[in-house]
Design a protein around this motif. Structure first.
Motif, PDB file in Angstrom:
ATOM      1  N   GLN A 205       1.926   4.852  -6.912  1.00 50.80           N
ATOM      2  CA  GLN A 205       2.873   4.570  -7.991  1.00 50.80           C
ATOM      3  C   GLN A 205       3.563   5.831  -8.508  1.00 50.80           C
ATOM      4  N   VAL A 206       4.842   5.661  -8.879  1.00 51.64           N
ATOM      5  CA  VAL A 206       5.659   6.692  -9.522  1.00 51.64           C
ATOM      6  C   VAL A 206       5.939   6.215 -10.946  1.00 51.64           C
ATOM      7  N   ILE A 207       5.880   7.102 -11.919  1.00 52.79           N
ATOM      8  CA  ILE A 207       6.185   6.700 -13.283  1.00 52.79           C
ATOM      9  C   ILE A 207       7.697   6.702 -13.507  1.00 52.79           C
ATOM     10  N   GLY A 208       8.191   5.649 -14.163  1.00 54.58           N
ATOM     11  CA  GLY A 208       9.606   5.562 -14.513  1.00 54.58           C
ATOM     12  C   GLY A 208       9.790   5.623 -16.015  1.00 54.58           C
ATOM     13  N   ASN A 209      11.031   5.695 -16.453  1.00 54.80           N
ATOM     14  CA  ASN A 209      11.296   5.802 -17.889  1.00 54.80           C
ATOM     15  C   ASN A 209      10.854   4.568 -18.662  1.00 54.80           C
ATOM     16  N   HIS A 210      10.764   3.410 -17.971  1.00 52.32           N
ATOM     17  CA  HIS A 210      10.299   2.204 -18.654  1.00 52.32           C
ATOM     18  C   HIS A 210       8.806   1.976 -18.492  1.00 52.32           C
ATOM     19  N   ASP A 211       8.110   2.943 -17.904  1.00 48.85           N
ATOM     20  CA  ASP A 211       6.646   2.892 -17.778  1.00 48.85           C
ATOM     21  C   ASP A 211       5.975   3.846 -18.759  1.00 48.85           C
ATOM     22  N   MET A 212       6.750   4.484 -19.630  1.00 45.36           N
ATOM     23  CA  MET A 212       6.232   5.491 -20.538  1.00 45.36           C
ATOM     24  C   MET A 212       5.807   4.890 -21.875  1.00 45.36           C
ATOM     25  N   ASP A 213       4.877   5.556 -22.545  1.00 40.07           N
ATOM     26  CA  ASP A 213       4.502   5.211 -23.913  1.00 40.07           C
ATOM     27  C   ASP A 213       5.611   5.681 -24.848  1.00 40.07           C
ATOM     28  N   LEU A 214       6.355   4.733 -25.379  1.00 41.71           N
ATOM     29  CA  LEU A 214       7.526   5.082 -26.184  1.00 41.71           C
ATOM     30  C   LEU A 214       7.164   5.570 -27.583  1.00 41.71           C
ATOM     31  N   ASN A 215       5.885   5.426 -27.962  1.00 39.49           N
ATOM     32  CA  ASN A 215       5.454   5.912 -29.264  1.00 39.49           C
ATOM     33  C   ASN A 215       4.775   7.272 -29.184  1.00 39.49           C
ATOM     34  N   ALA A 216       4.789   7.875 -28.006  1.00 40.32           N
ATOM     35  CA  ALA A 216       4.173   9.198 -27.854  1.00 40.32           C
ATOM     36  C   ALA A 216       4.918  10.241 -28.683  1.00 40.32           C
ATOM     37  N   ARG A 217       4.188  11.259 -29.126  1.00 40.43           N
ATOM     38  CA  ARG A 217       4.855  12.271 -29.951  1.00 40.43           C
ATOM     39  C   ARG A 217       5.600  13.302 -29.102  1.00 40.43           C
ATOM     40  N   THR A 218       5.182  13.476 -27.848  1.00 41.95           N
ATOM     41  CA  THR A 218       5.871  14.391 -26.934  1.00 41.95           C
ATOM     42  C   THR A 218       5.739  13.849 -25.517  1.00 41.95           C
ATOM     43  N   ASP A 219       6.435  14.492 -24.596  1.00 40.26           N
ATOM     44  CA  ASP A 219       6.344  14.103 -23.193  1.00 40.26           C
ATOM     45  C   ASP A 219       4.918  14.212 -22.676  1.00 40.26           C
ATOM     46  N   ASP A 220       4.153  15.164 -23.190  1.00 43.07           N
ATOM     47  CA  ASP A 220       2.787  15.384 -22.711  1.00 43.07           C
ATOM     48  C   ASP A 220       1.929  14.128 -22.808  1.00 43.07           C
ATOM     49  N   PHE A 221       2.207  13.266 -23.783  1.00 40.85           N
ATOM     50  CA  PHE A 221       1.381  12.086 -23.988  1.00 40.85           C
ATOM     51  C   PHE A 221       2.109  10.785 -23.645  1.00 40.85           C
ATOM     52  N   SER A 222       3.277  10.902 -23.022  1.00 38.63           N
ATOM     53  CA  SER A 222       4.071   9.701 -22.737  1.00 38.63           C
ATOM     54  C   SER A 222       3.572   8.926 -21.526  1.00 38.63           C
ATOM     55  N   SER A 223       2.659   9.504 -20.766  1.00 36.63           N
ATOM     56  CA  SER A 223       2.173   8.825 -19.558  1.00 36.63           C
ATOM     57  C   SER A 223       0.727   8.374 -19.679  1.00 36.63           C
ATOM     58  N   GLU A 224       0.200   8.311 -20.901  1.00 34.86           N
ATOM     59  CA  GLU A 224      -1.213   7.972 -21.074  1.00 34.86           C
ATOM     60  C   GLU A 224      -1.543   6.584 -20.525  1.00 34.86           C
ATOM     61  N   THR A 225      -0.735   5.581 -20.822  1.00 36.90           N
ATOM     62  CA  THR A 225      -1.013   4.238 -20.313  1.00 36.90           C
ATOM     63  C   THR A 225      -0.900   4.196 -18.796  1.00 36.90           C
ATOM     64  N   PHE A 226       0.142   4.817 -18.263  1.00 37.39           N
ATOM     65  CA  PHE A 226       0.313   4.876 -16.806  1.00 37.39           C
ATOM     66  C   PHE A 226      -0.915   5.502 -16.153  1.00 37.39           C
ATOM     67  N   LYS A 227      -1.412   6.588 -16.721  1.00 42.19           N
ATOM     68  CA  LYS A 227      -2.562   7.281 -16.137  1.00 42.19           C
ATOM     69  C   LYS A 227      -3.815   6.413 -16.169  1.00 42.19           C
ATOM     70  N   LYS A 228      -3.975   5.644 -17.238  1.00 42.85           N
ATOM     71  CA  LYS A 228      -5.146   4.760 -17.318  1.00 42.85           C
ATOM     72  C   LYS A 228      -5.126   3.731 -16.197  1.00 42.85           C
ATOM     73  N   LEU A 229      -3.938   3.280 -15.837  1.00 38.63           N
ATOM     74  CA  LEU A 229      -3.807   2.233 -14.830  1.00 38.63           C
ATOM     75  C   LEU A 229      -3.746   2.752 -13.406  1.00 38.63           C
ATOM     76  N   PHE A 230      -3.059   3.892 -13.227  1.00 46.48           N
ATOM     77  CA  PHE A 230      -2.720   4.321 -11.874  1.00 46.48           C
ATOM     78  C   PHE A 230      -3.145   5.751 -11.530  1.00 46.48           C
ATOM     79  N   GLY A 231      -3.682   6.495 -12.492  1.00 47.43           N
ATOM     80  CA  GLY A 231      -4.112   7.855 -12.208  1.00 47.43           C
ATOM     81  C   GLY A 231      -3.042   8.886 -12.481  1.00 47.43           C
TER      82      GLY A 231
END
Length: 508
Positions: A205-231
């Protein structure tokens, strides 16, 4: 179409694609900022990579910061720190891709105890040579509702399965989910995973802009949900002679639906280390969501590139890829496009699995809803675009004379997977008339389905997009039949023959 609407359509990133009101109840709560974000303490990683109880030497192991290789017995040690989420491997050639119902699993989440974490990786050897193998690229399934998900699961995924079955059960395949797996509604990730499972092959899987956590405070934490699901959101793997890389090029700027195309320094530094283990001249396939480059600025006479539509620091990626023969796989724009950078880089931007956001059978440029299919033989790659619900030979669409209003005396043809190595010619009543003329234009069916404030009814903001793969020819007044013959760079020939009268009636 007004310039205002066209500009809105093209803005892609900073203006957002949909312009719709987001139902915050469908999104997960803002990810909690991990305490380790302030923690740089050392974590010592160690373990073994083995198959059938025997250690595998020379396997790249990484924490996403540094890369090390396993020793002669398959052991590794790596000094990491508490900012790293995973320890993971670049699966070596000749081995199966471990997966869970099709979702590739090549990583272990770091859970240190007393500053140490041990992670072993058990691989399975393939029972065949993987020098020949194939892969699928799904760009933008982008589901926003259960209705979209049902269409994905009952049409797109089964179409892919049918294609895979046509190759025979011993053909090696893997898939790439090239971002925007869902459309901000994270509960639909389960539907995406169901679709993957349907195909019977492992998917990365590749992360896209609609796969990001939109409530993250910075980019560093915008992929937390994606990482939980896909690494990890960036990593590499190998199959046969090909080295595959996945990157996260969607940089979240801190407020919902705002992002730019950008590859962070952490990724670039990691990529340099990753590719340091890969011999110069190797074919490298880089997978990311936002195209590194496009013809959008040129086609639409824009002053500046759309910040969310291309990668701002792509030159550094190109520099790192210079020693290799590179293919870049991208999506995001819902159009088919090939972009060439020098002699060694081809970028394949794919039409969307969802077409124009599940509003009908085509994308904004007239390309059918579909996906890329790539056939690998050694270091060479051949490809075609597969339209959902159509035979794989379906590679062009003919329109009657005058369908493009700017060309009232010409018939037109959309050849959606075209690149400069293709040859598109036409025949009038059996007589060769030579090459067709390529021009930048709107696809007539896209104009019919998408142009105007009232359509398509499902997402009224969708509009046609200019494309470089429209071709034109002017038949004589007495012509009765026309055949179009398109020959791709691999000498595959695709033909469509029509009666001009029937063609006119079918589009009237």
């Amino acid at each position: 179409m007004s310039q205002k609407r066209r500009t809105f359509l093209k803005s892609l990133g900073l203006a957002g694609l949909a312009g719709l009101t987001l139902d915050v109840n469908t999104l997960q709560a803002a990810p909690k900022v991990p305490a380790k974000g302030k923690d740089l303490s050392i974590v010592s990683l160690s373990g073994k990579v083995q198959a059938q109880g025997k250690g595998i030497p020379g396997v790249a192991v990484t924490d996403g910061i540094n890369v090390t290789l396993t020793d002669a017995k398959g052991n590794y040690e790596l000094e990491s720190n508490a900012t790293a989420d995973f320890v993971y491997i670049s699966v070596p050639r000749g081995h199966e891709f471990a997966n869970e119902k099709g979702i590739a699993r090549f990583y272990k989440r770091i859970e240190p105890a007393r500053g140490r974490f041990k992670a072993d990786f058990e691989l399975q050897k393939l029972n065949q040579d993987d020098s020949k193998h194939n892969f699928i690229v799904w760009a933008d399934p982008q589901m926003i509702s259960k209705a979209d998900a049902e269409e994905f699961k009952t049409k797109s995924a089964p179409d892919t399965k049918q294609l895979l079955d046509s190759y025979g059960k011993d053909t090696l395949f893997h898939g790439i989910g090239c971002g925007d797996l869902v459309w901000d509604h994270f509960e639909l990730f389960d539907d995406y995973k169901e679709g993957v499972a349907t195909t019977g092959i492992p998917y990365f899987q590749v992360i896209g802009n609609h796969d990001m956590d939109l409530n993250a405070r910075t980019d560093d934490f915008s992929s937390e949900t994606f990482k939980k699901l896909f690494g990890p959101s960036y990593y590499s793997f190998n199959r046969g002679e090909i080295h595959y890389v996945v990157l996260d090029d969607v940089f979240f700027v801190g407020t919902a639906k705002k992002y730019i195309g950008y590859i962070t320094e952490r990724q670039l530094a990691w990529l340099e280390q990753d590719l340091a283990q890969v011999k110069a001249g190797t074919t490298v396939v880089v997978n990311l969501h936002i195209p590194t480059n496009s013809g959008d600025k040129r086609r639409n006479n824009l002053k500046d590139e759309p910040m969310g539509g291309v990668v701002a620091n792509r030159r550094e990626l190109y520099r790192i890829l210079e020693p290799y023969k590179a293919h870049i796989m991208s999506g995001h724009t819902h159009v088919n496009e090939k972009v060439f950078e020098g002699d060694n880089i081809i970028e394949h931007t794919h039409g969307a699995v969802c077409g124009a956001w599940w509003t009908g059978p085509i994308c904004q440029d007239g390309s059918p809803s579909g996906y890329g299919v790539y056939e690998v033989n050694g270091s060479d790659i051949q490809w075609y675009y597969k339209s959902v619900g159509k035979d794989k030979a379906h590679q062009l669409r003919i329109y009657p004379v005058g369908a493009v209003k700017e060309k009232p005396e010409h018939l037109s043809v959309n050849v959606w997977n075209w690149d400069p190595e293709w040859k598109v010619e036409w025949f009038e009543d059996g007589k060769s008339m030579g090459a067709m003329q390529r021009e930048t234009a709107f696809d007539p069916l896209s104009v019919e389905l998408h142009l105007g404030a009232a359509k398509p009814a499902k997402h009224k903001w969708v509009e046609p997009s200019l494309t470089d793969h429209m071709f034109f020819a002017r038949p004589s007044a007495s012509a009765q039949r026309v055949m179009v013959q398109a020959t791709d760079r691999f000498k595959n020939v695709y033909k469509e023959e029509v009666s001009l009268e029937d063609l006119k009636l079918s589009h009237s």
